[in-house]
Scaffold this motif. Structure first.
Motif, PDB file in Angstrom:
ATOM      1  N   PHE A  95       0.797  -1.229   0.000  1.00 30.80           N
ATOM      2  CA  PHE A  95       0.000   0.000   0.000  1.00 30.80           C
ATOM      3  C   PHE A  95       0.838   1.291   0.000  1.00 30.80           C
ATOM      4  CE2 PHE A  95      -2.959  -2.944   2.269  1.00 30.80           C
ATOM      5  CZ  PHE A  95      -3.861  -3.089   1.237  1.00 30.80           C
ATOM      6  N   VAL A  96       2.070   1.279   0.471  1.00 28.04           N
ATOM      7  CA  VAL A  96       2.885   2.503   0.488  1.00 28.04           C
ATOM      8  C   VAL A  96       4.201   2.221  -0.231  1.00 28.04           C
ATOM      9  CG1 VAL A  96       1.889   3.466   2.593  1.00 28.04           C
ATOM     10  CG2 VAL A  96       3.836   1.939   2.761  1.00 28.04           C
ATOM     11  N   GLU A  97       4.992   3.290  -0.434  1.00 26.69           N
ATOM     12  CA  GLU A  97       6.255   3.148  -1.141  1.00 26.69           C
ATOM     13  C   GLU A  97       7.297   2.473  -0.244  1.00 26.69           C
ATOM     14  OE1 GLU A  97       9.484   6.050  -3.306  1.00 26.69           O
ATOM     15  OE2 GLU A  97       7.422   6.720  -3.051  1.00 26.69           O
ATOM     16  N   ALA A  98       8.097   1.586  -0.833  1.00 24.87           N
ATOM     17  CA  ALA A  98       9.125   0.871  -0.078  1.00 24.87           C
ATOM     18  C   ALA A  98      10.249   1.830   0.301  1.00 24.87           C
ATOM     19  CB  ALA A  98       9.681  -0.285  -0.896  1.00 24.87           C
ATOM     20  N   GLU A  99      10.866   1.579   1.430  1.00 22.16           N
ATOM     21  CA  GLU A  99      11.953   2.418   1.928  1.00 22.16           C
ATOM     22  C   GLU A  99      13.214   2.139   1.110  1.00 22.16           C
ATOM     23  OE1 GLU A  99      14.313   2.606   6.062  1.00 22.16           O
ATOM     24  OE2 GLU A  99      12.134   2.644   6.201  1.00 22.16           O
ATOM     25  N   LYS A 100      13.862   3.211   0.696  1.00 20.56           N
ATOM     26  CA  LYS A 100      15.068   3.099  -0.133  1.00 20.56           C
ATOM     27  C   LYS A 100      16.298   2.927   0.749  1.00 20.56           C
ATOM     28  CE  LYS A 100      12.497   4.212  -3.665  1.00 20.56           C
ATOM     29  NZ  LYS A 100      11.840   3.210  -4.413  1.00 20.56           N
ATOM     30  N   CYS A 101      17.335   2.339   0.179  1.00 24.10           N
ATOM     31  CA  CYS A 101      18.590   2.160   0.919  1.00 24.10           C
ATOM     32  C   CYS A 101      19.500   3.375   0.733  1.00 24.10           C
ATOM     33  CB  CYS A 101      19.281   0.878   0.485  1.00 24.10           C
ATOM     34  SG  CYS A 101      19.752   0.881  -1.250  1.00 24.10           S
ATOM     35  N   GLU A 102      20.575   3.425   1.494  1.00 16.56           N
ATOM     36  CA  GLU A 102      21.506   4.556   1.421  1.00 16.56           C
ATOM     37  C   GLU A 102      22.326   4.535   0.133  1.00 16.56           C
ATOM     38  OE1 GLU A 102      21.564   2.484   4.254  1.00 16.56           O
ATOM     39  OE2 GLU A 102      20.236   3.788   5.383  1.00 16.56           O
ATOM     40  N   MET A 103      22.462   3.377  -0.473  1.00 17.79           N
ATOM     41  CA  MET A 103      23.256   3.252  -1.690  1.00 17.79           C
ATOM     42  C   MET A 103      22.618   3.986  -2.859  1.00 17.79           C
ATOM     43  SD  MET A 103      25.984   1.539  -1.115  1.00 17.79           S
ATOM     44  CE  MET A 103      26.464   1.010  -2.743  1.00 17.79           C
ATOM     45  N   GLU A 104      21.334   4.169  -2.827  1.00 20.00           N
ATOM     46  CA  GLU A 104      20.657   4.806  -3.955  1.00 20.00           C
ATOM     47  C   GLU A 104      21.052   6.278  -4.087  1.00 20.00           C
ATOM     48  OE1 GLU A 104      16.328   4.726  -6.088  1.00 20.00           O
ATOM     49  OE2 GLU A 104      16.459   4.131  -4.005  1.00 20.00           O
ATOM     50  N   ALA A 105      21.324   6.953  -2.966  1.00 21.39           N
ATOM     51  CA  ALA A 105      21.777   8.354  -3.027  1.00 21.39           C
ATOM     52  C   ALA A 105      23.151   8.439  -3.693  1.00 21.39           C
ATOM     53  CB  ALA A 105      21.818   8.946  -1.628  1.00 21.39           C
ATOM     54  N   LEU A 106      24.017   7.459  -3.422  1.00 19.86           N
ATOM     55  CA  LEU A 106      25.341   7.448  -4.053  1.00 19.86           C
ATOM     56  C   LEU A 106      25.247   7.091  -5.538  1.00 19.86           C
ATOM     57  CD1 LEU A 106      27.404   5.683  -1.268  1.00 19.86           C
ATOM     58  CD2 LEU A 106      27.423   8.108  -1.856  1.00 19.86           C
ATOM     59  N   GLU A 107      24.287   6.278  -5.903  1.00 22.94           N
ATOM     60  CA  GLU A 107      24.126   5.884  -7.298  1.00 22.94           C
ATOM     61  C   GLU A 107      23.755   7.064  -8.172  1.00 22.94           C
ATOM     62  OE1 GLU A 107      21.242   2.823  -7.599  1.00 22.94           O
ATOM     63  OE2 GLU A 107      22.494   1.338  -6.628  1.00 22.94           O
ATOM     64  N   ILE A 108      22.980   7.988  -7.621  1.00 20.40           N
ATOM     65  CA  ILE A 108      22.579   9.160  -8.402  1.00 20.40           C
ATOM     66  C   ILE A 108      23.814  10.003  -8.730  1.00 20.40           C
ATOM     67  CG2 ILE A 108      21.225  11.305  -8.337  1.00 20.40           C
ATOM     68  CD1 ILE A 108      19.200   9.773  -6.616  1.00 20.40           C
ATOM     69  N   LEU A 109      24.722  10.133  -7.753  1.00 18.36           N
ATOM     70  CA  LEU A 109      25.943  10.925  -7.974  1.00 18.36           C
ATOM     71  C   LEU A 109      26.902  10.220  -8.929  1.00 18.36           C
ATOM     72  CD1 LEU A 109      26.620  12.138  -4.324  1.00 18.36           C
ATOM     73  CD2 LEU A 109      25.607  13.455  -6.197  1.00 18.36           C
ATOM     74  N   GLN A 110      27.033   8.901  -8.799  1.00 17.57           N
ATOM     75  CA  GLN A 110      27.994   8.162  -9.610  1.00 17.57           C
ATOM     76  C   GLN A 110      27.379   7.641 -10.907  1.00 17.57           C
ATOM     77  OE1 GLN A 110      29.427   5.103  -7.036  1.00 17.57           O
ATOM     78  NE2 GLN A 110      30.494   6.528  -5.667  1.00 17.57           N
ATOM     79  N   ASN A 115       4.598  -5.119  -7.849  1.00 15.65           N
ATOM     80  CA  ASN A 115       3.585  -6.090  -8.238  1.00 15.65           C
ATOM     81  C   ASN A 115       2.214  -5.498  -7.932  1.00 15.65           C
ATOM     82  OD1 ASN A 115       5.590  -7.930  -8.865  1.00 15.65           O
ATOM     83  ND2 ASN A 115       5.522  -8.886  -6.854  1.00 15.65           N
ATOM     84  N   VAL A 116       1.398  -5.351  -8.956  1.00 18.24           N
ATOM     85  CA  VAL A 116       0.046  -4.816  -8.788  1.00 18.24           C
ATOM     86  C   VAL A 116      -0.922  -5.973  -8.877  1.00 18.24           C
ATOM     87  CG1 VAL A 116      -1.696  -3.263  -9.716  1.00 18.24           C
ATOM     88  CG2 VAL A 116       0.716  -2.625  -9.807  1.00 18.24           C
ATOM     89  N   ILE A 117      -1.715  -6.150  -7.836  1.00 15.04           N
ATOM     90  CA  ILE A 117      -2.729  -7.207  -7.805  1.00 15.04           C
ATOM     91  C   ILE A 117      -4.077  -6.535  -8.011  1.00 15.04           C
ATOM     92  CG2 ILE A 117      -3.797  -8.997  -6.414  1.00 15.04           C
ATOM     93  CD1 ILE A 117      -1.047  -9.353  -5.084  1.00 15.04           C
ATOM     94  N   GLN A 118      -4.644  -6.774  -9.178  1.00  8.60           N
ATOM     95  CA  GLN A 118      -5.902  -6.135  -9.544  1.00  8.60           C
ATOM     96  C   GLN A 118      -7.077  -6.914  -8.977  1.00  8.60           C
ATOM     97  OE1 GLN A 118      -6.589  -3.371 -11.113  1.00  8.60           O
ATOM     98  NE2 GLN A 118      -4.504  -2.816 -11.649  1.00  8.60           N
ATOM     99  N   GLY A 119      -8.022  -6.190  -8.439  1.00  5.12           N
ATOM    100  CA  GLY A 119      -9.259  -6.794  -7.966  1.00  5.12           C
ATOM    101  C   GLY A 119     -10.239  -6.904  -9.117  1.00  5.12           C
ATOM    102  N   GLN A 120     -11.314  -7.545  -8.855  1.00  7.20           N
ATOM    103  CA  GLN A 120     -12.339  -7.733  -9.871  1.00  7.20           C
ATOM    104  C   GLN A 120     -13.067  -6.409 -10.085  1.00  7.20           C
ATOM    105  OE1 GLN A 120     -15.000 -10.812  -8.759  1.00  7.20           O
ATOM    106  NE2 GLN A 120     -16.120 -10.789 -10.658  1.00  7.20           N
ATOM    107  N   ASP A 121     -13.152  -5.980 -11.355  1.00  6.29           N
ATOM    108  CA  ASP A 121     -13.783  -4.700 -11.658  1.00  6.29           C
ATOM    109  C   ASP A 121     -15.290  -4.832 -11.854  1.00  6.29           C
ATOM    110  OD1 ASP A 121     -11.233  -3.882 -11.612  1.00  6.29           O
ATOM    111  OD2 ASP A 121     -11.170  -3.109 -13.652  1.00  6.29           O
ATOM    112  N   GLU A 122     -15.696  -5.902 -12.482  1.00  5.61           N
ATOM    113  CA  GLU A 122     -17.099  -6.044 -12.851  1.00  5.61           C
ATOM    114  C   GLU A 122     -17.742  -7.150 -12.029  1.00  5.61           C
ATOM    115  OE1 GLU A 122     -17.179  -6.811 -16.996  1.00  5.61           O
ATOM    116  OE2 GLU A 122     -15.940  -5.085 -17.477  1.00  5.61           O
ATOM    117  N   LEU A 123     -18.822  -6.804 -11.393  1.00 11.26           N
ATOM    118  CA  LEU A 123     -19.611  -7.803 -10.680  1.00 11.26           C
ATOM    119  C   LEU A 123     -20.859  -8.096 -11.493  1.00 11.26           C
ATOM    120  CD1 LEU A 123     -19.362  -6.495  -7.017  1.00 11.26           C
ATOM    121  CD2 LEU A 123     -18.122  -8.375  -8.049  1.00 11.26           C
ATOM    122  N   LYS A 124     -21.221  -9.352 -11.570  1.00 14.27           N
ATOM    123  CA  LYS A 124     -22.372  -9.740 -12.363  1.00 14.27           C
ATOM    124  C   LYS A 124     -23.596  -9.764 -11.464  1.00 14.27           C
ATOM    125  CE  LYS A 124     -24.199 -13.416 -15.210  1.00 14.27           C
ATOM    126  NZ  LYS A 124     -24.065 -14.796 -15.632  1.00 14.27           N
TER     127      LYS A 124
END
Length: 122
Positions: free
Chosen positions: A31-46, A56-65
Motif C-alpha cells: 500500500f505505500v512506497e518501499a523504503e530506499k537504501c543509502e546506496m541509492e543516493a550514491l548511485e545518483i551521484l555516480q 507487483n500490482v494485484i488487480q481486484g475484480q472490476d465487474e460484478l455480475k
C-alpha cells in the motif's frame, strides 16, 4: 457473512513494492512506497545502478455480475418459485381449536386418596 468477505476481498486492489540493493532484498511494502537504501543516493551521484524497485500490482475484480429473475431458465424459475411458495406456507399458523373443558374447574378434594391408599407414582 463469509460470502460478503469473499466479495470484498475479491474486489480490492493493492500493490506490493520491493526494493533490492544488488541481489539483496532491502524492504517490502504493501500500500505505500518501499523504503530506499543509502546506496541509492550514491548511485545518483555516480550514475551507477545497482538498486532496483519491483512493483507487483494485484488487480481486484472490476465487474460484478448482477443476475435477475428473468435471466434464469424456465426450470430454474419454476424451482425457485415453488421453493419460496412451499417455504412461506410451511410456517402457516394453526387454526383456532375449541377446547371443550376450558371453563371446567375440578372438584374440591376432601381427602388425598393417594396418601390414604399409599400408592405413589415413582
Amino acid at each position: 457473512m463469509l460470502l460478503t468477505l469473499l466479495v470484498l476481498f475479491s474486489t480490492v486492489s493493492f500493490t506490493i513494492e520491493k526494493h533490492y540493493c544488488g541481489d539483496v532484498l532491502v524492504d517490502v511494502s504493501v500500500f505505500v512506497e518501499a523504503e530506499k537504501c543509502e546506496m541509492e543516493a550514491l548511485e545518483i551521484l555516480q550514475k551507477k545502478t545497482c538498486c532496483k524497485d519491483e512493483i507487483n500490482v494485484i488487480q481486484g475484480q472490476d465487474e460484478l455480475k448482477f443476475s435477475s429473475f428473468d435471466d434464469l431458465e424456465f426450470e430454474q424459475q419454476l424451482f425457485l418459485a415453488s421453493f419460496i411458495y412451499s417455504y412461506v406456507n410451511f410456517f402457516e399458523g394453526l387454526s383456532q381449536q375449541i377446547v371443550p373443558h376450558k371453563n371446567y374447574s375440578p372438584p374440591n378434594l376432601v381427602r388425598d386418596i393417594q396418601v390414604l391408599n399409599d400408592t405413589f407414582l415413582i
